[in-house]
Write a protein that holds these residues in place. Structure first.
Motif, mmCIF file in Angstrom:
data_model
loop_
_atom_site.group_PDB
_atom_site.id
_atom_site.type_symbol
_atom_site.label_atom_id
_atom_site.label_comp_id
_atom_site.label_asym_id
_atom_site.label_seq_id
_atom_site.Cartn_x
_atom_site.Cartn_y
_atom_site.Cartn_z
ATOM 1 N N ILE A 117 -2.963 -0.328 3.453
ATOM 2 C CA ILE A 117 -3.878 0.784 3.174
ATOM 3 C C ILE A 117 -3.714 1.263 1.737
ATOM 4 C CG2 ILE A 117 -4.500 3.144 3.814
ATOM 5 C CD1 ILE A 117 -3.514 2.461 6.653
ATOM 6 N N GLY A 118 -2.463 1.395 1.295
ATOM 7 C CA GLY A 118 -2.197 1.863 -0.067
ATOM 8 C C GLY A 118 -2.707 0.899 -1.128
ATOM 9 N N LEU A 119 -2.492 -0.398 -0.924
ATOM 10 C CA LEU A 119 -2.996 -1.387 -1.892
ATOM 11 C C LEU A 119 -4.516 -1.404 -1.921
ATOM 12 C CD1 LEU A 119 -0.567 -4.408 -1.480
ATOM 13 C CD2 LEU A 119 -0.816 -2.901 -3.451
ATOM 14 N N ALA A 120 -5.138 -1.232 -0.772
ATOM 15 C CA ALA A 120 -6.602 -1.182 -0.739
ATOM 16 C C ALA A 120 -7.119 -0.012 -1.563
ATOM 17 C CB ALA A 120 -7.088 -1.081 0.699
ATOM 18 N N TRP A 121 -6.521 1.156 -1.402
ATOM 19 C CA TRP A 121 -6.945 2.320 -2.177
ATOM 20 C C TRP A 121 -6.656 2.136 -3.663
ATOM 21 C CZ3 TRP A 121 -10.437 5.492 -0.986
ATOM 22 C CH2 TRP A 121 -10.652 5.856 0.346
ATOM 23 N N PHE A 122 -5.529 1.501 -3.986
ATOM 24 C CA PHE A 122 -5.187 1.270 -5.387
ATOM 25 C C PHE A 122 -6.194 0.333 -6.049
ATOM 26 C CE2 PHE A 122 -2.786 -0.800 -8.800
ATOM 27 C CZ PHE A 122 -2.360 0.322 -9.500
ATOM 28 N N ILE A 123 -6.578 -0.736 -5.360
ATOM 29 C CA ILE A 123 -7.560 -1.680 -5.907
ATOM 30 C C ILE A 123 -8.922 -1.014 -6.067
ATOM 31 C CG2 ILE A 123 -8.839 -3.800 -5.380
ATOM 32 C CD1 ILE A 123 -6.178 -4.822 -4.104
#
Length: 126
Positions: free
Chosen positions: A17-23
């Motif tokens: 979830i965090g990587l998705a938001w970061f991208i």
């Protein structure tokens, strides 16, 4: 307890979830107009990586209200509904209730990201 909860959360889905938001934040920051949205996506990423021990505080500025209304129509509803559905699934079991509550916190932030700040839990900020 915060450290254990954050580590468990991180490895059971928080990293995705965090990587998705970061991208998504990086993609928004490519355009100059999208930089404020990108910054809010980075807040989502920080909260999604390690939600335990953080609270979300909201301001009541008129500019934040206008941007939040626009955000709801351009992606906020889908993100909030997804986080709420995952939260309900977590809350079915007693062990998953703390994780479900964190999902509800992320869902609320997905509806109102502008004017929100992340603060340590229990801290007094105005």
């Amino acid at each position: 307890m915060r450290l254990f909860g954050n580590l468990l959360w991180f490895f059971l889905g928080g990293i995705i979830i965090g990587l998705a938001w970061f991208i998504v934040g990086i993609l928004w920051c490519v355009t100059i107009v999208g930089i404020p949205v990108g910054v809010q996506c980075f807040k989502f990423a920080a909260l999604s990586f390690f939600p335990f021990g953080q609270e979300v505080r909201y301001s009541t500025a008129a500019v934040s209200l206008l941007l939040n209304v626009l955000w709801i129509f351009f992606g906020g509803i889908e993100i909030a509904l997804t986080a709420a559905a995952i939260g309900v699934a977590f809350c079915i079991t007693i062990i998953g209730i703390p994780f479900g509550l964190q999902c509800f916190k992320i869902a609320q932030l997905a509806l109102m990201p502008f004017g929100a700040t992340l603060v340590p839990a229990g801290a007094y900020y105005r």
